[in-house]
Design an enzyme around this catalytic site. Structure first.
Site, PDB file in Angstrom:
ATOM      1  N   SER A 149      40.880  33.820  35.413  1.00  0.00           N
ATOM      2  CA  SER A 149      41.918  33.627  35.170  1.00  0.00           C
ATOM      3  C   SER A 149      42.070  32.034  34.670  1.00  0.00           C
ATOM      4  CB  SER A 149      42.785  33.681  36.333  1.00  0.00           C
ATOM      5  OG  SER A 149      42.581  34.964  36.907  1.00  0.00           O
TER       6      SER A 149
HETATM    7  N1  SAH Z   1      39.386  35.878  40.481  1.00  0.00           N
HETATM    8  C1  SAH Z   1      38.425  36.204  39.410  1.00  0.00           C
HETATM    9  C2  SAH Z   1      39.290  36.903  38.574  1.00  0.00           C
HETATM   10  C3  SAH Z   1      38.340  38.067  37.907  1.00  0.00           C
HETATM   11  S1  SAH Z   1      39.353  39.327  36.984  1.00  0.00           S
HETATM   12  C4  SAH Z   1      37.676  35.026  38.731  1.00  0.00           C
HETATM   13  O1  SAH Z   1      38.493  34.046  38.703  1.00  0.00           O
HETATM   14  O2  SAH Z   1      36.799  35.230  37.919  1.00  0.00           O
HETATM   15  C5  SAH Z   1      39.571  40.697  38.221  1.00  0.00           C
HETATM   16  C6  SAH Z   1      38.390  41.111  39.137  1.00  0.00           C
HETATM   17  O3  SAH Z   1      38.958  42.277  40.001  1.00  0.00           O
HETATM   18  C7  SAH Z   1      37.290  41.843  38.291  1.00  0.00           C
HETATM   19  O4  SAH Z   1      36.211  41.203  38.822  1.00  0.00           O
HETATM   20  C8  SAH Z   1      37.376  43.386  38.694  1.00  0.00           C
HETATM   21  O5  SAH Z   1      36.142  43.732  38.701  1.00  0.00           O
HETATM   22  C9  SAH Z   1      37.684  43.231  39.863  1.00  0.00           C
HETATM   23  N2  SAH Z   1      38.243  44.481  40.457  1.00  0.00           N
HETATM   24  C10 SAH Z   1      39.221  45.461  39.745  1.00  0.00           C
HETATM   25  N3  SAH Z   1      39.355  46.240  40.854  1.00  0.00           N
HETATM   26  C11 SAH Z   1      38.961  46.056  41.843  1.00  0.00           C
HETATM   27  C12 SAH Z   1      39.037  46.633  43.161  1.00  0.00           C
HETATM   28  N4  SAH Z   1      39.624  47.851  43.444  1.00  0.00           N
HETATM   29  N5  SAH Z   1      38.372  46.166  44.259  1.00  0.00           N
HETATM   30  C13 SAH Z   1      37.955  44.778  44.120  1.00  0.00           C
HETATM   31  N6  SAH Z   1      37.814  44.168  42.986  1.00  0.00           N
HETATM   32  C14 SAH Z   1      38.129  44.838  41.900  1.00  0.00           C
END
Ligand code: SAH
Length: 225
Positions: free
Chosen positions: A75
């Site tokens: 993000s």
């Molecule tokens: N906070 C992270 C944002 C990553 S984007 C950063 O700063 O890098 C969102 C993330 O949520 C992705 O890695 C995706 O794989 C994960 N995600 C999506 N659905 C999910 C679920 N049901 N449970 C856990 N993680 C999930």
């Protein structure tokens, strides 16, 4: 930013990265209303460039999200700061994060909270984040690979919950696992999403829509392959 697309200028010195971080905190965060000093201190300290691939490193402190592989993104710094501030985390808190991704938000939470439980559904990202955060010396973070829709019941209740993938509705297990007086910060919606701040009190649940946002959708299964 003083960096340019594709110049491969990622071999900065520690001082140069620090100076980029100071710039980010001053112009992208303080000037846009981030006031929580704990959040600002954490964002000044955590080396965001170490969470992204070398090819994106020169843009690590720019005002945008970046790809982290597997069609996911880290993000934008302002959103990380905004969500952390909205969760009102104190040093004695236990925090649940859903969507570890590259682990950058996790590190920010690890700087402020007593302990962080982080759930990621894509095993390769979970593994990489675990490696990065252990190299950086974080000892107060626990990881789980799986569907964060279900939360992490064993360690509940949590003083704060931060979700970085968007479900269409707020998952009930997460509401159940939030402590009384706790806050959950979560993007909600399908095409257009709102960042919702949910407060749980003795007398019930209060939901407040804040910013329009765009997060990757919450999935219920890891992608194939
Ligand atoms: N906070 C992270 C944002 C990553 S984007 C950063 O700063 O890098 C969102 C993330 O949520 C992705 O890695 C995706 O794989 C994960 N995600 C999506 N659905 C999910 C679920 N049901 N449970 C856990 N993680 C999930």
């Amino acid at each position: 930013m003083n960096s340019k697309w594709g110049t491969g200028k990622w071999k900065n010195t520690v001082e140069q990265w620090e100076s980029q971080r100071r710039h980010m905190v001053k112009y992208q965060l303080r000037k846009r209303g981030i006031k929580d000093e704990r959040v600002l201190a954490a964002m000044s300290k955590v080396p965001r460039h170490q969470f992204v691939d070398l090819s994106w490193r020169d843009l690590a402190y720019s005002d945008r999200s970046l790809p982290i592989g597997y069609n996911q993104t880290i993000s934008q710094p302002l959103i990380v700061a905004y969500m952390t501030q909205a969760a009102e985390i104190s040093p004695e808190d236990k925090v649940l994060e859903i969507g570890t991704g590259c682990g950058y938000q996790t590190a920010i939470l690890g700087e402020i909270a007593q302990c962080v439980y982080s759930v990621e559904i894509i095993p390769q990202l979970a593994e990489q984040a675990r490696r990065t955060l252990s190299q950086l010396g974080y000892k107060n973070i626990k990881f789980k690979t799986g569907d964060g829709y279900e939360g992490w019941a064993e360690n509940a209740p949590y003083d704060a919950i931060i979700v970085t993938a968007a479900p269409e509705r707020i998952p009930q297990p997460l509401i159940d696992q939030l402590a009384i007086n706790g806050k959950m910060v979560i993007p909600v919606g399908k095409w257009s999403q709102d960042l919702v701040v949910l407060s749980k009190t003795e007398s019930g649940i209060v939901e407040e829509k804040t910013l329009p946002v765009r997060f990757v959708p919450m999935r219920r299964k890891a992608p194939e392959g």
